[in-house]
Motif scaffolding. Sequence first.
Motif, PDB file in Angstrom:
ATOM      1  N   THR A  27      82.145  68.013 -48.124  1.00 36.20           N
ATOM      2  CA  THR A  27      81.448  68.391 -49.343  1.00 36.20           C
ATOM      3  C   THR A  27      82.438  68.584 -50.500  1.00 36.20           C
ATOM      4  OG1 THR A  27      79.905  69.934 -50.343  1.00 36.20           O
ATOM      5  CG2 THR A  27      81.434  70.859 -48.736  1.00 36.20           C
ATOM      6  N   GLY A  28      81.901  68.369 -51.683  1.00 36.46           N
ATOM      7  CA  GLY A  28      82.711  68.515 -52.899  1.00 36.46           C
ATOM      8  C   GLY A  28      81.771  68.537 -54.073  1.00 36.46           C
ATOM      9  N   VAL A  56      78.194  69.641 -52.973  1.00 35.18           N
ATOM     10  CA  VAL A  56      78.120  71.074 -52.703  1.00 35.18           C
ATOM     11  C   VAL A  56      76.894  71.716 -53.339  1.00 35.18           C
ATOM     12  CG1 VAL A  56      79.620  71.810 -54.610  1.00 35.18           C
ATOM     13  CG2 VAL A  56      79.516  73.181 -52.537  1.00 35.18           C
ATOM     14  N   PRO A  62      76.534  78.845 -46.760  1.00 36.85           N
ATOM     15  CA  PRO A  62      77.315  78.487 -45.571  1.00 36.85           C
ATOM     16  C   PRO A  62      76.699  79.001 -44.273  1.00 36.85           C
ATOM     17  CG  PRO A  62      78.759  79.224 -47.303  1.00 36.85           C
ATOM     18  CD  PRO A  62      77.366  79.427 -47.800  1.00 36.85           C
ATOM     19  N   LEU A  71      83.243  71.595 -41.117  1.00 36.62           N
ATOM     20  CA  LEU A  71      83.182  71.433 -42.575  1.00 36.62           C
ATOM     21  C   LEU A  71      84.519  70.940 -43.127  1.00 36.62           C
ATOM     22  CD1 LEU A  71      81.381  74.659 -43.849  1.00 36.62           C
ATOM     23  CD2 LEU A  71      80.646  72.290 -44.229  1.00 36.62           C
ATOM     24  N   LEU A  73      86.152  70.625 -46.846  1.00 40.09           N
ATOM     25  CA  LEU A  73      85.969  70.924 -48.270  1.00 40.09           C
ATOM     26  C   LEU A  73      86.934  70.069 -49.078  1.00 40.09           C
ATOM     27  CD1 LEU A  73      86.061  74.802 -47.796  1.00 40.09           C
ATOM     28  CD2 LEU A  73      84.063  73.276 -47.615  1.00 40.09           C
ATOM     29  N   SER A  78      83.919  73.349 -53.696  1.00 34.36           N
ATOM     30  CA  SER A  78      83.410  73.491 -52.335  1.00 34.36           C
ATOM     31  C   SER A  78      84.100  74.658 -51.617  1.00 34.36           C
ATOM     32  CB  SER A  78      83.586  72.181 -51.565  1.00 34.36           C
ATOM     33  OG  SER A  78      84.906  71.723 -51.672  1.00 34.36           O
ATOM     34  N   LEU A  79      85.367  74.902 -52.009  1.00 36.99           N
ATOM     35  CA  LEU A  79      86.074  76.045 -51.427  1.00 36.99           C
ATOM     36  C   LEU A  79      85.390  77.341 -51.855  1.00 36.99           C
ATOM     37  CD1 LEU A  79      88.549  77.189 -49.887  1.00 36.99           C
ATOM     38  CD2 LEU A  79      89.806  77.119 -52.042  1.00 36.99           C
ATOM     39  N   TRP A  81      82.356  77.697 -52.656  1.00 40.60           N
ATOM     40  CA  TRP A  81      81.074  77.761 -51.952  1.00 40.60           C
ATOM     41  C   TRP A  81      81.278  78.362 -50.549  1.00 40.60           C
ATOM     42  CZ3 TRP A  81      80.244  74.777 -47.476  1.00 40.60           C
ATOM     43  CH2 TRP A  81      78.938  74.856 -46.945  1.00 40.60           C
ATOM     44  N   ARG A  82      82.331  77.888 -49.857  1.00 36.26           N
ATOM     45  CA  ARG A  82      82.576  78.386 -48.502  1.00 36.26           C
ATOM     46  C   ARG A  82      83.017  79.843 -48.531  1.00 36.26           C
ATOM     47  NH1 ARG A  82      82.094  80.452 -44.964  1.00 36.26           N
ATOM     48  NH2 ARG A  82      82.514  80.135 -42.750  1.00 36.26           N
ATOM     49  N   ALA A  91      86.020  75.804 -41.680  1.00 34.86           N
ATOM     50  CA  ALA A  91      86.178  74.704 -42.640  1.00 34.86           C
ATOM     51  C   ALA A  91      87.637  74.330 -42.816  1.00 34.86           C
ATOM     52  CB  ALA A  91      85.591  75.125 -43.985  1.00 34.86           C
ATOM     53  N   ALA A  93      90.008  73.028 -45.589  1.00 33.02           N
ATOM     54  CA  ALA A  93      90.012  72.874 -47.053  1.00 33.02           C
ATOM     55  C   ALA A  93      91.112  71.903 -47.450  1.00 33.02           C
ATOM     56  CB  ALA A  93      90.219  74.220 -47.711  1.00 33.02           C
TER      57      ALA A  93
END
Lengths: 297, 703
Positions: A27-28, A56, A62, A71, A73, A78-79, A81-82, A91, A93
């Motif tokens: 995701t991004g 994202v 999450p 996951l 990222l 997206s980071l 978001w997590r 995840a 990253a």
Amino acid sequence: MRRLRHWLLLVCLWPLGPLSASEILLTGSQDNPGVRSFVDALREQRTADQVRFIPVAELPRPSQIKAATRLILLDSASLEWRLSETAGPAALALRVSRVQVQQRLGNLRPAYLSLLWSDPPLARQLRLTHYLLPQARRVGVLYTEHSQFLLDELRAAARPLGLEIVTEAWPDLRDSRPLQTLLQNSDVLLGIDDPQLYNSKTAKNVLLSSYGRQMALIGPNAGFVKAGALASTLSDQDDWLAVLGQLLDQQPSRWPRTLYPAQFSVLGNQQVARALGIEAIDPSAAAIALAEGESTP
Amino acid sequence: MSFGPRPKRPLLLLTALLSGPGLADDLFVDSQALPQVLTATRLKQSPAAVPGSMTVLDNELIRSSGARDIPELLRLVPGMMIGYGAGNQPTVNYHGSNVNDARRMQVLVDGRSVYRAGLATVDWSDIPLAMEDIERIEVFRGPNTVSYGANALMAVVNILTRSPADSHGTRLKVTRGQRGINDWYASQGLGWDGGDLRLSLSGMQDDGFDENHRGQDYRDSRRLNRLGLSASHTLANNQSLEWQFSAKEGSDQRPYTYKPVFPYVTAAGNNADVNAKDYAGSLRWNIDFNPEHSLYVQGSAQHWEREQEWRACDAALSFSPQLTQLWRLNPNYAEQVARNITSPLPAGNSEERALAEQVQQQWRNGGSQQVCGDIDQSTRETRYDIEVQDTLSLADNLRLVSGANLRYDRADSQTYFNGSLDDSTWRLFGHLEWRASEHWILQGGAMYEDARLSGNSLTPRVAVNYLITPRHGLRAVYSEAVRSPDMFENNVNWSYRVNNLEPGAFGQRNAEYFVKTRGPGDLEQERMRSRELGYNGYFADAELSVDFKLFYDEITGMISEPLRNNQYIASNSNKARFSGSEAQLDWRLTPADRLRLTYAYVDAWASNPADRRLSATNSGSAGWLREWGDGWSSTLFYYGDDALNQYRFERLDLRVAKRLRWNRTSLDLAGMLQQRLDDEPTTIYDNRYDSRHVLSFSAELAF
């Protein structure tokens, strides 16, 4: 509408969960040719897994993602978001730099997160400096309050190479005196991948001033080599695919909290080398020489 | 299973340039759009690949030499002969030529020629530039009219000022010392988004030499104040604008040197001091079309004002219309008559004798009376210059620099030109660099110049460099260069109008002095042919850089008659030849020690003996710069010339400095001792000091 999409997505993802133990969700913030080409390459590499990309903005929280999902990222959005929830799958990253994470998390390293550093490791950059300019002893380093935390690590890495780290804080980029002072006191400049220091606005000043004194800049990243830095190490998509290949084969619980990729290459600017009277850079020889000097963890 | 061991192979190897399509879409490379800064057009050759001999005086050297003006600094350049007409009239010649004039060297400040428009000399003391504003001086040792235009006959001194972006903050400096040394400097630099500016103010004062050969006080002190403004603006990602303005005003003392032609004159003026004002402004627009193509347009305007009014005394006969007529008829005869006015007339033709008899009659009838009057010998010169230069990288190994230049010069002087005179010159130039292989570089070019007053010329230049390694190169250079005669040499119309005569002469209060001189008007350019073999190398392990050259230069069509107002007959009939060798060595022995040596052996021959007087056969310098730690540093320099105008010159300079720092503030305290190692006058017999040493101190505060 957005809620409905989330709901539909969940409906789609949920039943697949138990069947596919190797669900890889990337995701991004946005989908672009770079992202697409990376997702395709990963899919090709992990034929047994289900690899998919979802922006994202379209993801639920999450904690609502199935725990077995791996996951990946792809950017800071997206980071974020997590980081918004502790609960949720582990995840990896990607494309995060030390400076960026230091600003966001300080020394905190959440257990559900494996930070894969995008900035070239400083020890490796130092070895590259030493390899290309063996006579340079004083390595000049500019820093801001955000990158100051890296200096001790840099000094530690410089010691075994017999290099001296000369530092200068550059808090106000409109005032170039710290740069001038540093250029007076060093033999080569090493760039820290700190976007506040090295960006499209400062590139000209840093590169022209250092060249004016016939001094090379190493790093801070591959982009700067094209702009006029002498060389940098970098890890590109293939290097990262190799890293991911290994990590995804492991249980997320074994993922390291942070990691620099072991695979890399060297990028050199031959025109700059020529103008500085330096031997033409042989990127492959340089990369091999550097890799041989790296200690096995 | 553990993570690792790290696979060492395969390492992905990349090509040197990032432009490959493979990296363009790579998510992990080049996430931000960066301008290409060090492009093929911006990068210069490495020292080993330079098509000629170059000496770079860097910031550290400039500062630690303690030099107060540019000529003193140029002692660090091998082959550079520094002489003094008087304390405020330094002359700089490369390899030699005349003591009184330095007309064969191009001097540029940030690309603007400071070579005076009318009287082609460089007034080093009057250049509106403070030493503290100089970042670096690049001296191209050899002719290079292709890159720098006509007059770059023997060498080019390219002075580069500190960029405004590198001059932020405040600097204050004072220097006081013996011999009336009293200098000051203040600058303020600031930056904003997209621009930087530096304002600097400075002043300088000293007494010059102490006494002439008779032990009398020597009138050659100087006092000046300067202002400099330098700014740069970023217009767009690929465009920038730079502008500068500088002004200088000051006075240069000149002794009264007029010697009456006629006997029994006892009164005299007491000085011929000059008030000198210089103004310069320039504007440069840089544009990078792409990394392979850039262009700049530079326009500049300069104005030199030399106010020189002095009082002269001689017999009233000096203003006799008959004597003036006799001078026009036969200057030699007229001079003989005048100098021996009380003696029987020398032999001459009937017309000459008839006029001479009238003159002698006038002498007896009141012409012997002493009269004094004011002479205005001022000059005003103006230059406008516009240049376009295009740099095009045709391929990775091929670069073309080409351009055009248009210049307008004007000189106003009642004394020298009986009004004003102007000239316009245009020039086209092209220079190609071809890196044929890793080892061979071929560079060549040509310049075509057409000046309204002195005609046209085409000068070629070709150089071959063989790079043994990127840091060690051999070179062979052949170049031709020209120097256009200046307005003074070619078109002088020299006469003195004397005003406020007391008492009047021949019933007039304002009259013309009988001596008049005219330039030939048909002088051609001097031509130089230069051959050079050289080696430049940098030993990285030892941090030692070395340059060595052998040269053989010939100047033909040389104009070497002294500029005097009696019997000035300029011609292109002289020749000169300079051959020899030069070496320079710069060695960073330890991180704290830097050693620098220069040496030149010059064998000079000239058809006019005056043109070989300023060539020392052996000359050079030796320097040792050391950082002692705790902010202490020292510099020891030795300069030596075995014979400049027959006089030996040897001097030892010691500078000891201490730097104190508090946060962003630094205070530099320095003491400087110059010790002459001989008792000879400097360059000419009137340039003498009371003492062999001079001491000065300086304090500089920067925050």
